[in-house]
Design a protein around this motif. Structure first.
Motif, PDB file in Angstrom:
ATOM      1  N   PHE A  50     127.513 121.646 119.852  1.00  0.00           N
ATOM      2  CA  PHE A  50     128.867 121.768 119.313  1.00  0.00           C
ATOM      3  C   PHE A  50     129.437 120.358 119.237  1.00  0.00           C
ATOM      4  N   ALA A  51     129.489 119.812 118.021  1.00  0.00           N
ATOM      5  CA  ALA A  51     129.911 118.427 117.811  1.00  0.00           C
ATOM      6  C   ALA A  51     131.262 118.386 117.119  1.00  0.00           C
ATOM      7  N   HIS A  52     132.268 117.879 117.841  1.00  0.00           N
ATOM      8  CA  HIS A  52     133.640 117.834 117.332  1.00  0.00           C
ATOM      9  C   HIS A  52     133.928 116.438 116.785  1.00  0.00           C
ATOM     10  N   PHE A  53     133.918 116.318 115.453  1.00  0.00           N
ATOM     11  CA  PHE A  53     134.183 115.038 114.782  1.00  0.00           C
ATOM     12  C   PHE A  53     135.686 114.923 114.494  1.00  0.00           C
ATOM     13  N   HIS A  54     136.286 113.806 114.931  1.00  0.00           N
ATOM     14  CA  HIS A  54     137.748 113.668 114.918  1.00  0.00           C
ATOM     15  C   HIS A  54     138.308 112.755 113.826  1.00  0.00           C
ATOM     16  N   GLU A  55     137.520 111.835 113.327  1.00  0.00           N
ATOM     17  CA  GLU A  55     138.097 110.703 112.603  1.00  0.00           C
ATOM     18  C   GLU A  55     138.621 111.041 111.221  1.00  0.00           C
ATOM     19  N   ILE A  56     138.180 112.145 110.624  1.00  0.00           N
ATOM     20  CA  ILE A  56     138.759 112.557 109.339  1.00  0.00           C
ATOM     21  C   ILE A  56     140.229 112.882 109.540  1.00  0.00           C
ATOM     22  N   ASP A  57     140.528 113.614 110.601  1.00  0.00           N
ATOM     23  CA  ASP A  57     141.908 113.972 110.914  1.00  0.00           C
ATOM     24  C   ASP A  57     142.759 112.725 111.155  1.00  0.00           C
ATOM     25  N   ASP A  58     142.204 111.753 111.855  1.00  0.00           N
ATOM     26  CA  ASP A  58     142.941 110.512 112.119  1.00  0.00           C
ATOM     27  C   ASP A  58     143.301 109.799 110.822  1.00  0.00           C
ATOM     28  N   ALA A  59     142.320 109.707 109.903  1.00  0.00           N
ATOM     29  CA  ALA A  59     142.560 109.024 108.626  1.00  0.00           C
ATOM     30  C   ALA A  59     143.557 109.800 107.780  1.00  0.00           C
ATOM     31  N   ALA A  60     143.486 111.119 107.823  1.00  0.00           N
ATOM     32  CA  ALA A  60     144.404 111.935 107.026  1.00  0.00           C
ATOM     33  C   ALA A  60     145.841 111.793 107.526  1.00  0.00           C
ATOM     34  N   HIS A  61     146.025 111.726 108.835  1.00  0.00           N
ATOM     35  CA  HIS A  61     147.364 111.510 109.387  1.00  0.00           C
ATOM     36  C   HIS A  61     147.914 110.149 108.976  1.00  0.00           C
ATOM     37  N   ILE A 118     116.655 116.924 111.441  1.00  0.00           N
ATOM     38  CA  ILE A 118     115.989 117.010 112.743  1.00  0.00           C
ATOM     39  C   ILE A 118     116.336 118.285 113.513  1.00  0.00           C
ATOM     40  N   PHE A 119     117.336 119.045 113.030  1.00  0.00           N
ATOM     41  CA  PHE A 119     117.713 120.283 113.713  1.00  0.00           C
ATOM     42  C   PHE A 119     117.133 121.458 112.948  1.00  0.00           C
ATOM     43  N   SER A 120     116.373 122.294 113.638  1.00  0.00           N
ATOM     44  CA  SER A 120     115.632 123.363 112.965  1.00  0.00           C
ATOM     45  C   SER A 120     116.368 124.691 112.910  1.00  0.00           C
ATOM     46  N   GLY A 121     117.515 124.800 113.593  1.00  0.00           N
ATOM     47  CA  GLY A 121     118.216 126.076 113.622  1.00  0.00           C
ATOM     48  C   GLY A 121     119.304 126.194 112.577  1.00  0.00           C
ATOM     49  N   GLU A 122     120.240 127.101 112.845  1.00  0.00           N
ATOM     50  CA  GLU A 122     121.374 127.346 111.954  1.00  0.00           C
ATOM     51  C   GLU A 122     122.386 126.224 112.095  1.00  0.00           C
ATOM     52  N   ILE A 123     122.883 125.713 110.966  1.00  0.00           N
ATOM     53  CA  ILE A 123     123.936 124.699 110.984  1.00  0.00           C
ATOM     54  C   ILE A 123     125.184 125.289 110.350  1.00  0.00           C
ATOM     55  N   LEU A 124     126.293 125.214 111.074  1.00  0.00           N
ATOM     56  CA  LEU A 124     127.560 125.754 110.595  1.00  0.00           C
ATOM     57  C   LEU A 124     128.599 124.648 110.541  1.00  0.00           C
ATOM     58  N   LEU A 125     129.443 124.688 109.509  1.00  0.00           N
ATOM     59  CA  LEU A 125     130.593 123.801 109.412  1.00  0.00           C
ATOM     60  C   LEU A 125     131.841 124.620 109.696  1.00  0.00           C
ATOM     61  N   ILE A 126     132.778 124.023 110.402  1.00  0.00           N
ATOM     62  CA  ILE A 126     134.040 124.692 110.671  1.00  0.00           C
ATOM     63  C   ILE A 126     135.133 123.648 110.836  1.00  0.00           C
ATOM     64  N   SER A 127     136.346 123.992 110.464  1.00  0.00           N
ATOM     65  CA  SER A 127     137.483 123.105 110.739  1.00  0.00           C
ATOM     66  C   SER A 127     138.601 123.933 111.339  1.00  0.00           C
ATOM     67  N   ASP A 128     139.611 123.258 111.815  1.00  0.00           N
ATOM     68  CA  ASP A 128     140.660 123.936 112.564  1.00  0.00           C
ATOM     69  C   ASP A 128     141.931 124.182 111.758  1.00  0.00           C
ATOM     70  N   HIS A 129     142.215 123.329 110.818  1.00  0.00           N
ATOM     71  CA  HIS A 129     143.457 123.427 110.044  1.00  0.00           C
ATOM     72  C   HIS A 129     143.349 122.501 108.845  1.00  0.00           C
ATOM     73  N   GLY A 130     144.301 122.607 107.945  1.00  0.00           N
ATOM     74  CA  GLY A 130     144.399 121.674 106.844  1.00  0.00           C
ATOM     75  C   GLY A 130     145.509 120.679 107.096  1.00  0.00           C
ATOM     76  N   CYS A 133     129.153 121.879 113.473  1.00  0.00           N
ATOM     77  CA  CYS A 133     129.804 120.617 113.131  1.00  0.00           C
ATOM     78  C   CYS A 133     131.279 120.926 112.880  1.00  0.00           C
ATOM     79  N   TYR A 134     132.088 120.580 113.836  1.00  0.00           N
ATOM     80  CA  TYR A 134     133.529 120.859 113.808  1.00  0.00           C
ATOM     81  C   TYR A 134     134.218 119.647 113.202  1.00  0.00           C
ATOM     82  N   LEU A 135     134.717 119.794 111.984  1.00  0.00           N
ATOM     83  CA  LEU A 135     135.326 118.707 111.226  1.00  0.00           C
ATOM     84  C   LEU A 135     136.843 118.828 111.326  1.00  0.00           C
TER      85      LEU A 135
END
Length: 432
Positions: free
Chosen positions: A340-351, A377-389, A214-216
């Motif tokens: 690999f799910a890239h969620f964008h809208e947090i960045d939009d709101a922060a800008h 519903i996902f049985s494997g490893e779940i990772l969170l990651i972001s690109d910048h602050g 989950c790419y935030l």
């Protein structure tokens, strides 16, 4: 070598930190468990705490303070009473950089004649990274009765020998400690995890099973801490170990995402700016297909990867993140091994409104619900990651721009810009 126990002191109030320093994370583990692991070769390991009930899961011996307001000398006293070894190296819990090699170098200086072997850094004694003999117990007991709590007084009254950090051949980083949130961020920035470590980590996880990333976009560490304090991310804060991770320069999406999915820095992968899209090296999507992988993006293809992403646009009154979430749920139900799910809208709101605004917190709440839904519903490893602050500006938020003016002669040179700390610390989360 003289038999020596290890003692870890956890009983402090951590008042300047605002939270228990033992629970701070370091490279995927807590400070306390990091130190316990570092001390694994010692024949006895003791952890001194103020409340035993909070540390019932520890595999080593836990001793509890009797005098709750007496300070670290109380923990030293309790460990000395319990241990069988003639000596113990005593360590504060807020020094995660200590290594087994350093501890062996320190205790190897014991002769058996000294009552205390005290480490000095630049001439200053370091009582919470020093060695104490069990035979100093009577002196410590007398000090307790007299309400004298400073270890320096103990050193004056017993046979003390000093050893300088420089003599041991280690730099001061090995005993770096933290007392405030700012010091913790600085420690992570200088010595902690780097974004380029993420791709190798994911590849290793994929070799053992399924992985959901989950790419935030734009979620900096300070933004995440603010969201935790405000109760905006209850599932993430409860279910994930989230640590600061140092991103790349400039801290903008294209080069940071390229580093995230290749494990290389811009000088290797060739992406330096928001405009660059071509990658010189393989990514996490190399040799993967749509049969086993779901690469989910917003309405724009950020980078040219071996497996093109599936794009999602806002529709029916819902933003692109909603449709990315729906697609991720379908992929999980289909049994995809890599999502690999890239969620964008947090960045939009922060800008638009600022990284600590109510609008940004609402988007984090939304992302928190998405991640909770996927975890069911996902049985494997779940990772969170972001690109910048992102740092606050008068009209919203920004990142990747220097706080102080700078000149970059060539994009292939490392910029001399000084970025805000918010920009440089992203997040890395692993499900507990």
């Amino acid at each position: 070598m003289i038999k020596t126990a290890a003692g870890i002191l956890v009983g402090g109030k951590s008042s300047r930190m605002g939270r228990n320093k033992a629970s701070l994370t370091w490279n995927g583990n807590t400070f306390l468990h990091t130190l316990i692991d570092v001390c694994r070769d010692f024949p006895e390991i003791y952890v001194s705490v103020d409340d035993r009930s909070k540390y019932q899961d520890l595999s080593c011996t836990v001793v509890e303070d009797e005098e709750r307001e007496y300070g670290p000398l109380e923990g030293i006293y309790q460990i000395l009473k319990q241990m069988d070894a003639p000596y113990a190296v005593m360590l504060a819990t807020d020094m995660p950089m200590i290594s087994p090699e350093f501890l062996q170098a320190l205790v190897s200086r014991l002769t058996g004649e000294e009552d205390c072997l005290v480490l000095r850094k630049e001439g200053r004694p370091q009582p919470l990274c020093s060695v104490y003999a069990k035979r100093v117990l009577p002196t410590v007991e007398k000090m307790r009765r007299n309400r004298e709590h400073k270890p320096g007084l103990l050193f004056q009254r017993v046979n003390t020998r000093y050893v300088d950090l420089e003599e041991l051949g280690f730099g001061e980083a090995v005993i770096a400690n933290v007392n405030t949130p700012e010091e913790y961020e600085q420690l992570c920035f200088r010595y902690g995890r780097r974004l380029q470590e993420f791709a190798p980590f994911v590849r290793k996880k994929l070799s053992h099973g399924k992985v959901l990333v989950c790419y935030l976009d734009g979620v900096g560490y300070r933004m995440y801490k603010s969201a935790v304090d405000k109760g905006s991310v209850p599932f993430m804060s409860r279910s994930f170990s989230v640590i600061p991770v140092r991103t790349v320069e400039p801290p903008v999406t294209n080069p940071a995402m390229a580093t995230m999915i290749t494990g290389e820095l811009p000088v290797v992968h060739g992406v330096y700016s928001r405009k660059d899209r071509e990658l010189r090296v393989p990514t996490l999507f190399s040799k993967r297909s749509r049969e086993d992988t779901a690469f989910l993006e917003g309405d724009t293809r950020i980078l040219k990867t071996e497996l093109p992403p599936r794009l999602h646009v806002a529709a029916k009154g819902k933003g692109c993140d909603h449709w990315i979430y729906q697609a991720a749920c379908r992929a999980a139900k289909e049994g995809k091994s890599f999502i690999f799910a890239h969620f964008h809208e947090i960045d939009d709101a922060a800008h638009a409104f600022g990284p600590y605004s109510s609008a940004c917190m609402e988007k984090l709440e939304e992302a928190d619900r998405y991640i909770e839904g996927l975890s069911k519903i996902f049985s494997g490893e779940i990772l969170l990651i972001s690109d910048h602050g992102m740092h606050e500006t008068r009209d919203g938020g920004n990142h990747g721009e220097s706080v102080l003016p700078c000149a970059v002669k060539d994009k292939h040179e490392r910029s001399s810009c000084l970025y805000a700390m918010e920009d440089m610390l992203a997040i890395w989360g692993e499900r507990i």
